[in-house]
Design a protein around this motif. Structure first.
Motif, PDB file in Angstrom:
ATOM      1  N   LYS A 115       0.836  -1.206   0.000  1.00 38.58           N
ATOM      2  CA  LYS A 115       0.000   0.000   0.000  1.00 38.58           C
ATOM      3  C   LYS A 115       0.869   1.254   0.000  1.00 38.58           C
ATOM      4  CE  LYS A 115      -3.996   1.909   2.392  1.00 38.58           C
ATOM      5  NZ  LYS A 115      -4.864   1.795   3.565  1.00 38.58           N
ATOM      6  N   THR A 116       1.949   1.240   0.777  1.00 37.86           N
ATOM      7  CA  THR A 116       2.837   2.401   0.786  1.00 37.86           C
ATOM      8  C   THR A 116       3.619   2.508  -0.521  1.00 37.86           C
ATOM      9  OG1 THR A 116       4.590   1.193   1.958  1.00 37.86           O
ATOM     10  CG2 THR A 116       3.032   2.438   3.308  1.00 37.86           C
ATOM     11  N   ILE A 117       3.973   1.381  -1.117  1.00 37.10           N
ATOM     12  CA  ILE A 117       4.643   1.409  -2.416  1.00 37.10           C
ATOM     13  C   ILE A 117       3.736   2.045  -3.451  1.00 37.10           C
ATOM     14  CG2 ILE A 117       5.470  -0.052  -4.329  1.00 37.10           C
ATOM     15  CD1 ILE A 117       6.575  -1.971  -2.120  1.00 37.10           C
ATOM     16  N   LEU A 118       2.467   1.660  -3.480  1.00 28.37           N
ATOM     17  CA  LEU A 118       1.519   2.249  -4.431  1.00 28.37           C
ATOM     18  C   LEU A 118       1.413   3.757  -4.238  1.00 28.37           C
ATOM     19  CD1 LEU A 118      -1.411  -0.350  -4.491  1.00 28.37           C
ATOM     20  CD2 LEU A 118       0.276   0.098  -6.290  1.00 28.37           C
ATOM     21  N   GLU A 119       1.426   4.195  -3.002  1.00 32.60           N
ATOM     22  CA  GLU A 119       1.343   5.629  -2.717  1.00 32.60           C
ATOM     23  C   GLU A 119       2.599   6.354  -3.197  1.00 32.60           C
ATOM     24  OE1 GLU A 119      -0.392   9.033  -1.726  1.00 32.60           O
ATOM     25  OE2 GLU A 119      -1.413   7.102  -1.506  1.00 32.60           O
ATOM     26  N   LEU A 120       3.756   5.786  -2.916  1.00 29.96           N
ATOM     27  CA  LEU A 120       5.016   6.455  -3.247  1.00 29.96           C
ATOM     28  C   LEU A 120       5.351   6.418  -4.740  1.00 29.96           C
ATOM     29  CD1 LEU A 120       7.132   5.243  -0.223  1.00 29.96           C
ATOM     30  CD2 LEU A 120       6.516   7.617  -0.734  1.00 29.96           C
ATOM     31  N   GLU A 121       4.924   5.380  -5.437  1.00 32.23           N
ATOM     32  CA  GLU A 121       5.318   5.284  -6.839  1.00 32.23           C
ATOM     33  C   GLU A 121       4.649   6.349  -7.709  1.00 32.23           C
ATOM     34  OE1 GLU A 121       4.543   1.267  -8.017  1.00 32.23           O
ATOM     35  OE2 GLU A 121       2.417   1.587  -8.285  1.00 32.23           O
ATOM     36  N   LYS A 122       3.649   6.997  -7.185  1.00 35.09           N
ATOM     37  CA  LYS A 122       2.997   8.082  -7.941  1.00 35.09           C
ATOM     38  C   LYS A 122       3.962   9.229  -8.202  1.00 35.09           C
ATOM     39  CE  LYS A 122      -1.407   7.133  -5.663  1.00 35.09           C
ATOM     40  NZ  LYS A 122      -2.358   7.646  -4.649  1.00 35.09           N
ATOM     41  N   THR A 123       4.809   9.537  -7.219  1.00 37.34           N
ATOM     42  CA  THR A 123       5.683  10.701  -7.348  1.00 37.34           C
ATOM     43  C   THR A 123       7.148  10.427  -7.001  1.00 37.34           C
ATOM     44  OG1 THR A 123       5.036  11.366  -5.116  1.00 37.34           O
ATOM     45  CG2 THR A 123       3.852  12.396  -6.932  1.00 37.34           C
ATOM     46  N   HIS A 124       7.458   9.249  -6.489  1.00 38.52           N
ATOM     47  CA  HIS A 124       8.824   8.982  -6.026  1.00 38.52           C
ATOM     48  C   HIS A 124       9.355   7.639  -6.515  1.00 38.52           C
ATOM     49  CE1 HIS A 124       8.558  12.515  -3.528  1.00 38.52           C
ATOM     50  NE2 HIS A 124       7.456  12.051  -2.971  1.00 38.52           N
ATOM     51  N   GLN A 125       9.062   7.296  -7.771  1.00 37.07           N
ATOM     52  CA  GLN A 125       9.469   5.997  -8.314  1.00 37.07           C
ATOM     53  C   GLN A 125      10.977   5.814  -8.304  1.00 37.07           C
ATOM     54  OE1 GLN A 125       7.175   3.454  -9.451  1.00 37.07           O
ATOM     55  NE2 GLN A 125       9.057   2.332  -9.066  1.00 37.07           N
ATOM     56  N   GLN A 126      11.727   6.839  -8.649  1.00 35.21           N
ATOM     57  CA  GLN A 126      13.189   6.715  -8.676  1.00 35.21           C
ATOM     58  C   GLN A 126      13.732   6.428  -7.277  1.00 35.21           C
ATOM     59  OE1 GLN A 126      15.175  10.018 -10.534  1.00 35.21           O
ATOM     60  NE2 GLN A 126      17.204   9.170 -10.162  1.00 35.21           N
ATOM     61  N   TRP A 127      13.216   7.126  -6.267  1.00 36.37           N
ATOM     62  CA  TRP A 127      13.638   6.888  -4.888  1.00 36.37           C
ATOM     63  C   TRP A 127      13.285   5.463  -4.459  1.00 36.37           C
ATOM     64  CZ3 TRP A 127      10.837   5.677  -0.465  1.00 36.37           C
ATOM     65  CH2 TRP A 127      11.557   5.701   0.724  1.00 36.37           C
ATOM     66  N   LEU A 128      12.077   5.016  -4.824  1.00 35.97           N
ATOM     67  CA  LEU A 128      11.652   3.649  -4.492  1.00 35.97           C
ATOM     68  C   LEU A 128      12.596   2.619  -5.117  1.00 35.97           C
ATOM     69  CD1 LEU A 128       7.763   3.443  -4.790  1.00 35.97           C
ATOM     70  CD2 LEU A 128       9.157   2.760  -2.843  1.00 35.97           C
ATOM     71  N   ASN A 129      12.913   2.794  -6.384  1.00 32.08           N
ATOM     72  CA  ASN A 129      13.803   1.850  -7.071  1.00 32.08           C
ATOM     73  C   ASN A 129      15.174   1.804  -6.406  1.00 32.08           C
ATOM     74  OD1 ASN A 129      11.774   1.265  -8.916  1.00 32.08           O
ATOM     75  ND2 ASN A 129      12.571   2.648 -10.470  1.00 32.08           N
ATOM     76  N   SER A 130      15.700   2.958  -6.080  1.00 31.10           N
ATOM     77  CA  SER A 130      17.004   3.038  -5.420  1.00 31.10           C
ATOM     78  C   SER A 130      16.958   2.380  -4.040  1.00 31.10           C
ATOM     79  CB  SER A 130      17.419   4.505  -5.296  1.00 31.10           C
ATOM     80  OG  SER A 130      18.561   4.642  -4.506  1.00 31.10           O
ATOM     81  N   THR A 131      15.896   2.632  -3.299  1.00 30.23           N
ATOM     82  CA  THR A 131      15.750   2.059  -1.960  1.00 30.23           C
ATOM     83  C   THR A 131      15.574   0.544  -2.042  1.00 30.23           C
ATOM     84  OG1 THR A 131      14.810   4.144  -1.193  1.00 30.23           O
ATOM     85  CG2 THR A 131      14.447   2.209   0.197  1.00 30.23           C
ATOM     86  N   ALA A 132      14.794   0.074  -3.002  1.00 27.84           N
ATOM     87  CA  ALA A 132      14.614  -1.377  -3.181  1.00 27.84           C
ATOM     88  C   ALA A 132      15.940  -2.046  -3.517  1.00 27.84           C
ATOM     89  CB  ALA A 132      13.587  -1.653  -4.276  1.00 27.84           C
ATOM     90  N   LYS A 133      16.757  -1.392  -4.322  1.00 25.43           N
ATOM     91  CA  LYS A 133      18.071  -1.947  -4.677  1.00 25.43           C
ATOM     92  C   LYS A 133      18.928  -2.101  -3.421  1.00 25.43           C
ATOM     93  CE  LYS A 133      21.900  -1.241  -7.855  1.00 25.43           C
ATOM     94  NZ  LYS A 133      22.467  -0.397  -8.911  1.00 25.43           N
ATOM     95  N   LYS A 134      18.888  -1.108  -2.537  1.00 24.09           N
ATOM     96  CA  LYS A 134      19.640  -1.192  -1.281  1.00 24.09           C
ATOM     97  C   LYS A 134      19.110  -2.326  -0.412  1.00 24.09           C
ATOM     98  CE  LYS A 134      20.429   3.767  -1.273  1.00 24.09           C
ATOM     99  NZ  LYS A 134      20.014   5.032  -0.656  1.00 24.09           N
ATOM    100  N   ILE A 135      17.807  -2.463  -0.341  1.00 26.07           N
ATOM    101  CA  ILE A 135      17.194  -3.528   0.463  1.00 26.07           C
ATOM    102  C   ILE A 135      17.610  -4.895  -0.074  1.00 26.07           C
ATOM    103  CG2 ILE A 135      14.995  -4.632   1.068  1.00 26.07           C
ATOM    104  CD1 ILE A 135      13.795  -1.715   1.083  1.00 26.07           C
ATOM    105  N   LYS A 136      17.540  -5.058  -1.381  1.00 22.64           N
ATOM    106  CA  LYS A 136      17.864  -6.342  -1.998  1.00 22.64           C
ATOM    107  C   LYS A 136      19.345  -6.701  -1.864  1.00 22.64           C
ATOM    108  CE  LYS A 136      16.061  -6.977  -6.120  1.00 22.64           C
ATOM    109  NZ  LYS A 136      15.501  -6.741  -7.469  1.00 22.64           N
TER     110      LYS A 136
END
Length: 148
Positions: free
Chosen positions: A75-96
């Motif tokens: 649910k938070t990913i859906l909210e953030l991907e509207k305006t912060h997709q690049q940040w999400l991708n970068s953060t997911a890469k760090k998590i992985k």
């Protein structure tokens, strides 16, 4: 009597139905699909990258608690991907990558994606920003920072 209905991820999401009817019955599955979309099914299933990551362990579990946690993350990913997709991708890469503070990055996604402001804009902190995780910018140059 029929047993629980499972979604395409093999999860019973009936306890996550929106009783107000605002969200579709498929919304919980859409949220879980957002987790799959951000992290990739192959990585979540443990077929690539570091094995035994706590998010991979959570993904394998099909119980109601794991389903709730994945729903909340999605649910938070859906909210953030509207305006912060690049940040999400970068953060997911760090998590992985399995770094020691991967849990902290998951918490950043959960926190930043959960905060709402009627007259303000929530933004995650830039990469490698020390001191805060996100800011809420209001009109008239007023800001609130979430200190980490």
């Amino acid at each position: 009597m029929q047993g629980p209905v499972q979604d395409r991820f093999g999860r019973d999401t009936s306890h996550l139905l929106d009783s107000t009817g605002v969200k579709s019955p498929e919304f919980a599955t859409e949220c879980i699909a957002a987790v799959e979309g951000l992290f990739g099914r192959s990585w979540l299933d443990g077929n690539e990258g570091q094995l035994g990551h706590r998010l991979q362990t959570l993904w394998r579990r099909k119980d109601w608690l794991a389903t709730n946690e994945l729903f909340g993350l999605g649910k938070t990913i859906l909210e953030l991907e509207k305006t912060h997709q690049q940040w999400l991708n970068s953060t997911a890469k760090k998590i992985k990558s399995g770094i020691k503070n991967a849990h902290g990055f998951i918490t950043e996604i959960l926190t930043c994606g959960s905060i709402k402001a009627n007259t303000g804009k929530v933004s995650p902190a830039p990469g490698n920003q020390k001191g805060y995780d996100f800011a809420v910018d209001f009109s008239k140059r007023f800001q609130i920072f979430h200190i980490n």
